[in-house]
Design an enzyme around this catalytic site. Structure first.
Site, PDB file in Angstrom:
ATOM      1  N   LYS A 251     106.760 -21.893  78.803  1.00  0.00           N
ATOM      2  CA  LYS A 251     105.528 -21.237  79.214  1.00  0.00           C
ATOM      3  C   LYS A 251     104.597 -20.872  78.052  1.00  0.00           C
ATOM      4  O   LYS A 251     105.020 -20.471  76.986  1.00  0.00           O
ATOM      5  CB  LYS A 251     105.838 -19.945  79.983  1.00  0.00           C
ATOM      6  CG  LYS A 251     106.498 -20.128  81.330  1.00  0.00           C
ATOM      7  CD  LYS A 251     105.645 -20.864  82.347  1.00  0.00           C
ATOM      8  CE  LYS A 251     104.461 -20.035  82.820  1.00  0.00           C
ATOM      9  NZ  LYS A 251     104.870 -18.854  83.592  1.00  0.00           N
TER      10      LYS A 251
ATOM     11  N   GLU B 233      94.226 -12.352  81.430  1.00  0.00           N
ATOM     12  CA  GLU B 233      94.669 -11.597  82.610  1.00  0.00           C
ATOM     13  C   GLU B 233      94.480 -10.091  82.408  1.00  0.00           C
ATOM     14  O   GLU B 233      94.027  -9.384  83.313  1.00  0.00           O
ATOM     15  CB  GLU B 233      96.143 -11.885  82.895  1.00  0.00           C
ATOM     16  CG  GLU B 233      96.397 -13.299  83.387  1.00  0.00           C
ATOM     17  CD  GLU B 233      97.883 -13.615  83.381  1.00  0.00           C
ATOM     18  OE1 GLU B 233      98.466 -13.752  84.457  1.00  0.00           O
ATOM     19  OE2 GLU B 233      98.476 -13.720  82.290  1.00  0.00           O
TER      20      GLU B 233
ATOM     21  N   SER C  44     107.054 -16.825  77.662  1.00  0.00           N
ATOM     22  CA  SER C  44     107.852 -16.154  78.689  1.00  0.00           C
ATOM     23  C   SER C  44     109.179 -15.760  78.082  1.00  0.00           C
ATOM     24  O   SER C  44     109.722 -16.476  77.243  1.00  0.00           O
ATOM     25  CB  SER C  44     108.064 -17.104  79.863  1.00  0.00           C
ATOM     26  OG  SER C  44     109.165 -16.671  80.644  1.00  0.00           O
TER      27      SER C  44
ATOM     28  N   HIS D 292      82.111 -21.681  95.492  1.00  0.00           N
ATOM     29  CA  HIS D 292      83.276 -21.455  96.368  1.00  0.00           C
ATOM     30  C   HIS D 292      84.561 -21.986  95.723  1.00  0.00           C
ATOM     31  O   HIS D 292      85.507 -22.318  96.427  1.00  0.00           O
ATOM     32  CB  HIS D 292      83.090 -22.105  97.745  1.00  0.00           C
ATOM     33  CG  HIS D 292      81.776 -21.777  98.393  1.00  0.00           C
ATOM     34  ND1 HIS D 292      81.600 -20.732  99.260  1.00  0.00           N
ATOM     35  CD2 HIS D 292      80.545 -22.344  98.245  1.00  0.00           C
ATOM     36  CE1 HIS D 292      80.331 -20.680  99.647  1.00  0.00           C
ATOM     37  NE2 HIS D 292      79.662 -21.646  99.043  1.00  0.00           N
TER      38      HIS D 292
END
Ligand code: ARG
Length: 398
Positions: free
Chosen positions: A260, A267, A254, A141
């Site tokens: 970043k 992804e 970024s 979970h």
């Protein structure tokens, strides 16, 4: 060139021509291979003489591209064969031709997928080997559950990949039989020797696209796995988890935020799972309700398979680089897994070993947790050393 200009003499409207045009250039090497096999059978049947077979072989070997003004790859090859090309279509149809070429394509795509899966799995195994005893929290979970080792977790990825291999091998086996000799749907009156491995039923042979569905299914399940792996990599590399740092060769920055380091590879692998599932459901919908034998709807079978092949190679290649270079933070992993609450189940099991019924033990430990008085038992051999399992997996993947 229209292969059917004897029947339909007039010019086709450009809109119609454009609509019917197949984006099948990627099939060229496989159609050349299928055409060569057919030419050899025509030669064995006495329909092509020695000189003609030699000419066909020489010309096939010289064909490097197709002309977009041809209707499809099959028309283009026949046109480029010149005069001897006028003999090549005896005893075959584009229906068995396209099925034969596409089967060769899918079999090759399966071989390629297998090699890419093996490279990725070996990279994961190397990392599992180095961290066979490194503690980390295991999750259910997405809540901390029980302590495991990083090697144990990485071996779970390898298990998924091992099943993926089997699925691509199945798709390759489904693609292996040959539809050559089926003609349009009913075979041929010409006495042409059958190819080895010829399909039993000529109607099925030109209508069947199960092998493509099997390939797309294998790709969809693989991508589902890569999406889960990608999701974990995304989580682990957040500041919040801090379990790993991305290697610079597989991280992005970024355009606006200078600090970043983004997990775009993980992804996009995750995101492409949606597309991979769509390709499978799309072709299922195309094939659904199609009357046997061949229908032009089936031309829609190739673009999703071409695209899946590109994505399978692309995602596995990039993830292999990422996994090779990722920097696991063993201190953070160990600190997270030293949370005493992760040992609550072990404590209950220790009571069971002393003869307490499990439900009573569970309640006893739970009340200690609620009261804030729970103390973890000594770890003992709780943390499984997965070195032996890693060695066994390396053996299987060698
Ligand atoms: N381009 C077609 C396809 O991909 C080839 C077969 C065409 N056959 C036909 N009878 N029109 O399916």
């Amino acid at each position: 060139m229209k292969l059917w200009s004897g029947r339909v003499g007039g010019e086709l409207a450009p809109e119609v021509w454009d609509f019917l045009h197949a984006d099948d250039a990627e099939l060229l090497p496989y159609d050349l291979q299928a055409t060569l096999l057919h030419a050899q059978r025509l030669h064995a049947a006495g329909i092509l003489d020695d000189a003609e077979l030699a000419e066909v072989m020489e010309k096939l070997a010289a064909i490097e591209e197709i002309d977009e003004s041809d209707e499809d790859v099959h028309s283009s090859i026949e046109r480029q064969l010149g005069d001897v090309g006028r003999k090549i279509h005896a005893g075959r149809s584009r229906n068995d031709q396209v099925a034969a070429a596409f089967r060769l394509y899918v079999a090759d795509a399966c071989t390629q997928a297998d090699a890419a899966i093996v490279a990725f799995a070996r990279a994961v195994l190397e990392r599992a080997d180095g961290d066979a005893t490194s503690p980390m929290p295991g999750y259910t979970h997405l809540q901390r559950a029980q302590p495991v080792t990083l090697g144990h977790h990485l071996l779970a990825w390898v298990e998924m990949l091992e099943r993926d291999r089997a699925r691509f091998a199945f798709a390759a086996a489904q693609a292996a039989p040959s539809p050559l000799g089926s003609g349009a749907l009913a075979g041929s009156t010409l006495k042409i020797p059958p190819p080895p491995n010829q399909m039993r039923n000529s109607i099925d042979a030109v209508a069947d696209r199960d092998f493509a569905l099997d390939y797309l299914y294998a790709a969809a399940v693989l991508f589902t796995h890569l999406s889960r792996i990608g999701e974990e990599l995304v989580l682990w590399t957040t500041t919040e988890f801090g379990f790993a740092r991305l290697p610079e060769e597989a991280a992005t920055g970024s355009s606006i935020m200078p600090q970043k380091l983004n997990p775009d590879v993980a992804e996009l692998a995750r995101g492409k799972a949606g597309t991979a599932i769509g390709r499978l459901t799309g072709l299922l919908a195309t094939v659904k309700s199609l009357a046997l034998a061949y229908d032009r709807d089936l031309q829609e079978d190739k673009p999703p398979v071409f695209a899946a092949r590109k994505d399978v190679a692309g995602a596995l290649g990039a993830l292999t680089v990422l996994v090779r270079g990722i920097d696991f933070d063993r201190d953070r992993l160990a600190a997270a897994s030293s949370d005493p609450l992760l040992r609550a189940t072990d404590a209950a099991e220790a009571l069971v070993a002393d003869g307490v019924p499990f439900r009573d033990a569970h309640e006893q430990i739970a009340s200690q947790v609620r009261a804030g008085t729970f103390e973890a038992p000594p770890a003992g051999d709780r943390l499984g050393d997965v070195s032996a399992a890693v060695a066994a997996a390396k053996e299987r993947w060698s």
